[in-house]
Design a protein around this motif. Sequence first.
Motif, PDB file in Angstrom:
ATOM      1  N   GLU A 150       0.804  -1.213   0.000  1.00  0.00           N
ATOM      2  CA  GLU A 150       0.000   0.000   0.000  1.00  0.00           C
ATOM      3  C   GLU A 150       0.841   1.269   0.000  1.00  0.00           C
ATOM      4  OE1 GLU A 150      -1.158   0.805   4.625  1.00  0.00           O
ATOM      5  OE2 GLU A 150      -2.163  -0.912   3.675  1.00  0.00           O
ATOM      6  N   VAL A 151       0.270   2.309  -0.589  1.00  0.00           N
ATOM      7  CA  VAL A 151       0.868   3.646  -0.565  1.00  0.00           C
ATOM      8  C   VAL A 151       0.518   4.272   0.783  1.00  0.00           C
ATOM      9  CG1 VAL A 151       0.820   5.948  -1.618  1.00  0.00           C
ATOM     10  CG2 VAL A 151       0.674   3.886  -3.058  1.00  0.00           C
ATOM     11  N   TYR A 152       1.446   5.013   1.371  1.00  0.00           N
ATOM     12  CA  TYR A 152       1.181   5.642   2.660  1.00  0.00           C
ATOM     13  C   TYR A 152       1.896   6.986   2.761  1.00  0.00           C
ATOM     14  CZ  TYR A 152       5.887   4.509   4.363  1.00  0.00           C
ATOM     15  OH  TYR A 152       7.250   4.456   4.526  1.00  0.00           O
ATOM     16  N   ASP A 153       1.462   7.789   3.722  1.00  0.00           N
ATOM     17  CA  ASP A 153       2.065   9.090   3.989  1.00  0.00           C
ATOM     18  C   ASP A 153       3.117   8.916   5.083  1.00  0.00           C
ATOM     19  OD1 ASP A 153       2.756  11.674   4.698  1.00  0.00           O
ATOM     20  OD2 ASP A 153       0.692  12.403   4.847  1.00  0.00           O
ATOM     21  N   GLU A 154       4.378   9.078   4.704  1.00  0.00           N
ATOM     22  CA  GLU A 154       5.462   8.883   5.680  1.00  0.00           C
ATOM     23  C   GLU A 154       5.324   9.805   6.889  1.00  0.00           C
ATOM     24  OE1 GLU A 154       9.200   7.477   2.828  1.00  0.00           O
ATOM     25  OE2 GLU A 154       9.041   9.573   3.466  1.00  0.00           O
ATOM     26  N   THR A 155       4.826  11.010   6.655  1.00  0.00           N
ATOM     27  CA  THR A 155       4.792  12.004   7.741  1.00  0.00           C
ATOM     28  C   THR A 155       3.728  11.688   8.792  1.00  0.00           C
ATOM     29  OG1 THR A 155       3.233  13.488   6.608  1.00  0.00           O
ATOM     30  CG2 THR A 155       5.580  13.769   6.123  1.00  0.00           C
ATOM     31  N   GLN A 156       2.890  10.684   8.532  1.00  0.00           N
ATOM     32  CA  GLN A 156       1.837  10.332   9.472  1.00  0.00           C
ATOM     33  C   GLN A 156       2.152   9.077  10.292  1.00  0.00           C
ATOM     34  OE1 GLN A 156      -0.874  12.453   9.940  1.00  0.00           O
ATOM     35  NE2 GLN A 156       0.461  13.677   8.601  1.00  0.00           N
TER      36      GLN A 156
END
Length: 324
Positions: free
Chosen positions: A186-192
Amino acid sequence: MHNDPPRPKRRSLRRAFVAGGLVLALAAGGTVWWAADRFLIPHVEVADVAAYEAQQAAVTATPSPDATPEAAATTTLTDTSYSDGSTSVTVSTVTTGTGADIVTYYVADVTLGDATDLRSAFANNQFGENIIQPTSEIAAANGAVFAINGDYYGFRSTGIEIRNGVVYRDEPARQGLAFYLDGHVEVYDETQTSADALLAAGVWNTLSFGPAIVENGQAVAGVEDVEIDTNVGNHSIQGDQPRTAVGVIDDNHLVFVVVDGRQSGYSEGVTLPELADIMTSLGATTAYNLDGGGSSTMYFNGRVVNSPSNGGERGTSDILYVAG
Protein backbone atom coordinates in the motif's frame (compact mmCIF):
# COMPACT_ATOMS: atom_id res chain seq x y z
CA MET A 1 56.57 69.25 -10.84
CA HIS A 2 55.54 65.68 -11.65
CA ASN A 3 53.97 63.91 -8.70
CA ASP A 4 53.99 60.07 -8.69
CA PRO A 5 50.85 58.39 -7.38
CA PRO A 6 51.28 57.40 -3.76
CA ARG A 7 52.74 53.91 -3.53
CA PRO A 8 50.76 52.87 -0.47
CA LYS A 9 47.52 53.25 -2.42
CA ARG A 10 48.79 50.89 -5.14
CA ARG A 11 49.79 48.35 -2.57
CA SER A 12 46.40 48.69 -0.91
CA LEU A 13 44.63 48.21 -4.22
CA ARG A 14 46.79 45.19 -5.04
CA ARG A 15 46.14 43.70 -1.63
CA ALA A 16 42.42 44.25 -2.10
CA PHE A 17 42.50 42.37 -5.42
CA VAL A 18 44.55 39.54 -3.90
CA ALA A 19 42.28 39.32 -0.87
CA GLY A 20 39.20 39.38 -3.08
CA GLY A 21 40.62 36.64 -5.28
CA LEU A 22 41.42 34.55 -2.24
CA VAL A 23 37.88 34.92 -0.93
CA LEU A 24 36.46 33.88 -4.31
CA ALA A 25 38.84 30.92 -4.52
CA LEU A 26 37.95 29.82 -1.01
CA ALA A 27 34.25 30.24 -1.78
CA ALA A 28 34.61 28.26 -4.99
CA GLY A 29 36.63 25.63 -3.19
CA GLY A 30 34.01 25.47 -0.48
CA THR A 31 31.26 25.01 -3.06
CA VAL A 32 33.21 22.27 -4.81
CA TRP A 33 33.83 20.52 -1.50
CA TRP A 34 30.19 20.83 -0.49
CA ALA A 35 29.06 19.40 -3.83
CA ALA A 36 31.56 16.54 -3.62
CA ASP A 37 30.56 15.77 -0.05
CA ARG A 38 26.86 15.96 -0.92
CA PHE A 39 26.85 13.97 -4.16
CA LEU A 40 30.10 12.00 -4.50
CA ILE A 41 31.84 11.10 -1.25
CA PRO A 42 30.41 7.92 0.32
CA HIS A 43 29.06 8.25 3.85
CA VAL A 44 28.82 4.72 5.23
CA GLU A 45 26.35 4.19 8.09
CA VAL A 46 26.23 0.38 8.04
CA ALA A 47 29.46 -1.20 6.76
CA ASP A 48 28.19 -4.79 6.47
CA VAL A 49 24.49 -4.97 5.71
CA ALA A 50 24.37 -8.79 5.51
CA ALA A 51 25.85 -9.14 8.99
CA TYR A 52 23.62 -6.38 10.33
CA GLU A 53 20.44 -7.98 8.97
CA ALA A 54 21.49 -11.40 10.26
CA GLN A 55 22.01 -9.89 13.70
CA GLN A 56 18.62 -8.16 13.62
CA ALA A 57 16.89 -11.33 12.41
CA ALA A 58 18.42 -13.30 15.27
CA VAL A 59 17.00 -10.78 17.72
CA THR A 60 13.49 -10.54 16.24
CA ALA A 61 12.87 -14.02 14.80
CA THR A 62 10.20 -16.10 16.57
CA PRO A 63 9.96 -19.40 14.67
CA SER A 64 7.01 -21.63 15.36
CA PRO A 65 7.95 -24.76 17.34
CA ASP A 66 5.73 -26.77 15.02
CA ALA A 67 7.34 -25.46 11.83
CA THR A 68 8.59 -28.15 9.48
CA PRO A 69 10.96 -27.73 6.53
CA GLU A 70 9.26 -27.37 3.17
CA ALA A 71 9.99 -29.90 0.47
CA ALA A 72 12.49 -28.75 -2.10
CA ALA A 73 10.72 -27.16 -5.06
CA THR A 74 11.49 -27.88 -8.69
CA THR A 75 13.21 -24.89 -10.29
CA THR A 76 12.60 -23.99 -13.92
CA LEU A 77 14.56 -21.25 -15.68
CA THR A 78 14.34 -20.07 -19.30
CA ASP A 79 15.37 -16.89 -21.11
CA THR A 80 12.13 -15.21 -20.09
CA SER A 81 10.78 -17.09 -17.08
CA TYR A 82 11.66 -18.49 -13.68
CA SER A 83 9.72 -20.69 -11.29
CA ASP A 84 10.63 -22.52 -8.12
CA GLY A 85 7.16 -23.94 -7.63
CA SER A 86 5.80 -21.12 -5.49
CA THR A 87 7.51 -17.98 -6.75
CA SER A 88 7.55 -17.17 -10.45
CA VAL A 89 8.81 -14.41 -12.73
CA THR A 90 7.85 -13.91 -16.37
CA VAL A 91 9.55 -11.20 -18.43
CA SER A 92 8.13 -9.78 -21.65
CA THR A 93 8.92 -6.93 -24.03
CA VAL A 94 6.36 -4.48 -25.42
CA THR A 95 6.85 -1.96 -28.23
CA THR A 96 4.18 0.58 -29.14
CA GLY A 97 3.97 3.51 -31.52
CA THR A 98 6.21 4.46 -34.42
CA GLY A 99 8.69 7.16 -35.34
CA ALA A 100 8.97 9.89 -32.73
CA ASP A 101 6.28 8.18 -30.64
CA ILE A 102 7.90 4.75 -30.36
CA VAL A 103 8.17 3.35 -26.85
CA THR A 104 9.75 0.09 -25.70
CA TYR A 105 9.23 -1.24 -22.21
CA TYR A 106 9.88 -4.41 -20.25
CA VAL A 107 7.38 -6.11 -17.97
CA ALA A 108 8.09 -8.58 -15.19
CA ASP A 109 5.02 -10.36 -13.84
CA VAL A 110 6.02 -11.66 -10.40
CA THR A 111 4.08 -14.03 -8.16
CA LEU A 112 5.57 -14.56 -4.72
CA GLY A 113 5.20 -17.76 -2.76
CA ASP A 114 5.87 -15.65 0.32
CA ALA A 115 6.15 -11.87 0.66
CA THR A 116 9.72 -12.24 1.91
CA ASP A 117 10.73 -13.72 -1.45
CA LEU A 118 10.94 -10.11 -2.66
CA ARG A 119 14.07 -8.73 -1.07
CA SER A 120 16.15 -5.58 -1.12
CA ALA A 121 19.91 -5.22 -1.43
CA PHE A 122 22.27 -2.26 -1.19
CA ALA A 123 25.26 -1.29 -3.30
CA ASN A 124 28.52 -2.79 -2.01
CA ASN A 125 26.61 -4.43 0.87
CA GLN A 126 26.65 -1.06 2.66
CA PHE A 127 24.04 1.47 3.74
CA GLY A 128 24.62 5.21 3.56
CA GLU A 129 24.73 8.16 1.19
CA ASN A 130 26.54 8.21 -2.18
CA ILE A 131 27.27 4.47 -2.22
CA ILE A 132 26.57 3.19 -5.71
CA GLN A 133 27.02 0.10 -7.85
CA PRO A 134 25.37 -1.07 -11.10
CA THR A 135 22.11 -2.96 -10.65
CA SER A 136 23.55 -6.06 -12.32
CA GLU A 137 26.50 -6.18 -9.91
CA ILE A 138 24.29 -5.82 -6.83
CA ALA A 139 21.99 -8.50 -8.26
CA ALA A 140 24.83 -10.93 -8.99
CA ALA A 141 26.34 -10.40 -5.54
CA ASN A 142 23.01 -11.40 -3.96
CA GLY A 143 22.17 -14.38 -6.16
CA ALA A 144 19.25 -12.62 -7.84
CA VAL A 145 17.48 -14.17 -10.80
CA PHE A 146 15.43 -10.99 -11.24
CA ALA A 147 16.09 -7.41 -10.12
CA ILE A 148 15.18 -3.80 -10.78
CA ASN A 149 16.71 -0.57 -9.52
CA GLY A 150 15.10 0.75 -6.35
CA ASP A 151 14.45 4.24 -4.99
CA TYR A 152 18.08 5.49 -4.97
CA TYR A 153 17.71 6.18 -1.25
CA GLY A 154 21.41 7.17 -1.08
CA PHE A 155 20.82 10.37 -3.06
CA ARG A 156 18.96 11.86 -0.10
CA SER A 157 18.98 11.76 3.68
CA THR A 158 15.19 11.66 4.12
CA GLY A 159 12.50 9.02 3.85
CA ILE A 160 11.51 5.89 5.73
CA GLU A 161 13.70 2.98 4.68
CA ILE A 162 12.80 -0.47 5.99
CA ARG A 163 14.51 -3.25 4.09
CA ASN A 164 14.14 -6.99 4.67
CA GLY A 165 12.40 -6.29 7.96
CA VAL A 166 15.15 -3.99 9.28
CA VAL A 167 14.88 -0.24 9.88
CA TYR A 168 17.65 1.75 8.22
CA ARG A 169 16.24 5.27 8.17
CA ASP A 170 13.34 7.04 9.85
CA GLU A 171 13.11 10.53 8.38
CA PRO A 172 9.50 10.90 7.11
CA ALA A 173 9.27 13.25 4.12
CA ARG A 174 7.03 12.03 1.27
CA GLN A 175 4.60 9.46 -0.06
CA GLY A 176 6.06 5.99 0.40
CA LEU A 177 5.24 2.43 -0.58
CA ALA A 178 5.06 -0.37 2.00
CA PHE A 179 5.27 -4.12 1.35
CA TYR A 180 3.71 -6.16 4.17
CA LEU A 181 4.51 -9.67 5.33
CA ASP A 182 0.95 -10.78 4.55
CA GLY A 183 1.53 -9.97 0.88
CA HIS A 184 -0.41 -6.75 0.51
CA VAL A 185 1.23 -3.52 -0.64
CA GLU A 186 0.00 0.00 0.00
CA VAL A 187 0.87 3.65 -0.57
CA TYR A 188 1.18 5.64 2.66
CA ASP A 189 2.07 9.09 3.99
CA GLU A 190 5.46 8.88 5.68
CA THR A 191 4.79 12.00 7.74
CA GLN A 192 1.84 10.33 9.47
CA THR A 193 3.73 7.37 10.92
CA SER A 194 7.18 6.07 11.88
CA ALA A 195 9.49 3.24 10.90
CA ASP A 196 8.90 1.46 14.20
CA ALA A 197 5.12 1.69 13.82
CA LEU A 198 5.34 0.26 10.31
CA LEU A 199 7.60 -2.54 11.44
CA ALA A 200 5.20 -3.41 14.26
CA ALA A 201 2.36 -3.50 11.72
CA GLY A 202 4.20 -6.13 9.68
CA VAL A 203 6.03 -4.11 7.01
CA TRP A 204 8.84 -6.01 5.27
CA ASN A 205 10.11 -3.38 2.82
CA THR A 206 9.47 0.28 2.09
CA LEU A 207 10.36 2.49 -0.85
CA SER A 208 10.64 6.26 -0.67
CA PHE A 209 10.42 7.97 -4.07
CA GLY A 210 7.06 8.24 -5.83
CA PRO A 211 4.64 9.56 -6.60
CA ALA A 212 1.89 6.98 -6.58
CA ILE A 213 0.59 6.93 -10.15
CA VAL A 214 -2.30 4.46 -9.76
CA GLU A 215 -4.64 4.07 -6.78
CA ASN A 216 -7.84 2.03 -6.57
CA GLY A 217 -7.33 0.93 -10.15
CA GLN A 218 -7.37 4.48 -11.51
CA ALA A 219 -4.59 6.74 -12.76
CA VAL A 220 -3.87 9.46 -10.20
CA ALA A 221 -4.65 12.95 -11.48
CA GLY A 222 -1.99 15.64 -11.37
CA VAL A 223 1.06 13.39 -11.10
CA GLU A 224 2.80 15.38 -13.85
CA ASP A 225 3.05 18.32 -11.43
CA VAL A 226 4.45 16.43 -8.44
CA GLU A 227 7.94 17.24 -7.16
CA ILE A 228 9.63 14.45 -5.24
CA ASP A 229 12.58 16.44 -3.93
CA THR A 230 13.33 20.14 -4.04
CA ASN A 231 16.94 19.89 -2.83
CA VAL A 232 19.86 21.09 -4.93
CA GLY A 233 20.73 18.56 -7.62
CA ASN A 234 17.22 17.20 -8.07
CA HIS A 235 16.20 16.64 -11.67
CA SER A 236 12.73 17.00 -13.09
CA ILE A 237 10.68 13.83 -13.30
CA GLN A 238 8.32 15.36 -15.85
CA GLY A 239 8.26 14.84 -19.63
CA ASP A 240 9.16 11.76 -21.66
CA GLN A 241 11.72 9.88 -19.59
CA PRO A 242 13.02 6.37 -18.95
CA ARG A 243 10.94 5.00 -16.05
CA THR A 244 10.84 2.26 -13.44
CA ALA A 245 7.63 1.41 -11.60
CA VAL A 246 6.11 -1.28 -9.42
CA GLY A 247 2.44 -2.22 -9.61
CA VAL A 248 0.18 -4.32 -7.41
CA ILE A 249 -2.25 -6.74 -9.02
CA ASP A 250 -3.15 -8.70 -5.88
CA ASP A 251 -1.57 -9.92 -2.65
CA ASN A 252 1.84 -11.39 -3.52
CA HIS A 253 1.21 -10.64 -7.19
CA LEU A 254 3.26 -7.73 -8.53
CA VAL A 255 4.19 -6.27 -11.88
CA PHE A 256 7.42 -4.36 -12.51
CA VAL A 257 7.91 -2.12 -15.53
CA VAL A 258 11.05 -0.53 -16.94
CA VAL A 259 10.52 1.89 -19.82
CA ASP A 260 13.50 2.77 -21.96
CA GLY A 261 13.86 6.33 -23.21
CA ARG A 262 15.99 9.07 -24.77
CA GLN A 263 16.85 6.74 -27.68
CA SER A 264 15.45 7.98 -30.98
CA GLY A 265 13.98 5.26 -33.19
CA TYR A 266 13.93 2.75 -30.34
CA SER A 267 12.20 4.31 -27.36
CA GLU A 268 11.39 7.93 -26.49
CA GLY A 269 10.31 7.32 -22.90
CA VAL A 270 6.96 8.18 -21.30
CA THR A 271 5.38 10.78 -19.05
CA LEU A 272 4.07 9.83 -15.62
CA PRO A 273 0.43 9.78 -16.84
CA GLU A 274 1.50 7.50 -19.70
CA LEU A 275 3.32 5.27 -17.20
CA ALA A 276 0.10 5.11 -15.18
CA ASP A 277 -1.78 4.01 -18.30
CA ILE A 278 0.76 1.21 -18.87
CA MET A 279 0.31 0.01 -15.30
CA THR A 280 -3.49 -0.01 -15.43
CA SER A 281 -3.37 -1.87 -18.76
CA LEU A 282 -1.40 -4.58 -16.95
CA GLY A 283 -4.07 -4.88 -14.28
CA ALA A 284 -2.35 -2.91 -11.51
CA THR A 285 -4.71 -1.49 -8.89
CA THR A 286 -1.86 0.40 -7.23
CA ALA A 287 1.34 1.61 -8.90
CA TYR A 288 4.29 3.61 -7.67
CA ASN A 289 7.02 5.45 -9.55
CA LEU A 290 10.64 4.60 -8.72
CA ASP A 291 13.95 6.20 -9.65
CA GLY A 292 14.14 6.55 -13.43
CA GLY A 293 16.30 8.18 -16.06
CA GLY A 294 19.70 6.55 -16.42
CA SER A 295 18.98 4.40 -13.35
CA SER A 296 16.12 2.46 -14.96
CA THR A 297 17.35 -1.12 -15.21
CA MET A 298 15.80 -4.57 -15.35
CA TYR A 299 17.98 -7.62 -14.76
CA PHE A 300 17.00 -11.23 -15.43
CA ASN A 301 18.93 -14.48 -15.54
CA GLY A 302 22.39 -12.94 -15.46
CA ARG A 303 21.94 -10.00 -17.82
CA VAL A 304 20.40 -6.57 -18.19
CA VAL A 305 17.39 -7.01 -20.45
CA ASN A 306 16.63 -3.36 -21.23
CA SER A 307 18.76 -0.63 -22.80
CA PRO A 308 19.69 1.99 -20.15
CA SER A 309 19.64 5.52 -21.54
CA ASN A 310 23.27 6.28 -20.60
CA GLY A 311 24.51 3.68 -23.07
CA GLY A 312 25.24 1.39 -20.15
CA GLU A 313 24.26 0.91 -16.54
CA ARG A 314 24.42 3.81 -14.13
CA GLY A 315 25.35 3.12 -10.55
CA THR A 316 22.47 3.09 -8.09
CA SER A 317 22.19 2.64 -4.35
CA ASP A 318 19.76 -0.26 -4.11
CA ILE A 319 17.68 -2.91 -5.84
CA LEU A 320 14.60 -5.05 -5.32
CA TYR A 321 15.14 -8.64 -6.32
CA VAL A 322 14.00 -12.25 -6.32
CA ALA A 323 16.73 -14.76 -5.55
CA GLY A 324 17.30 -17.69 -7.88
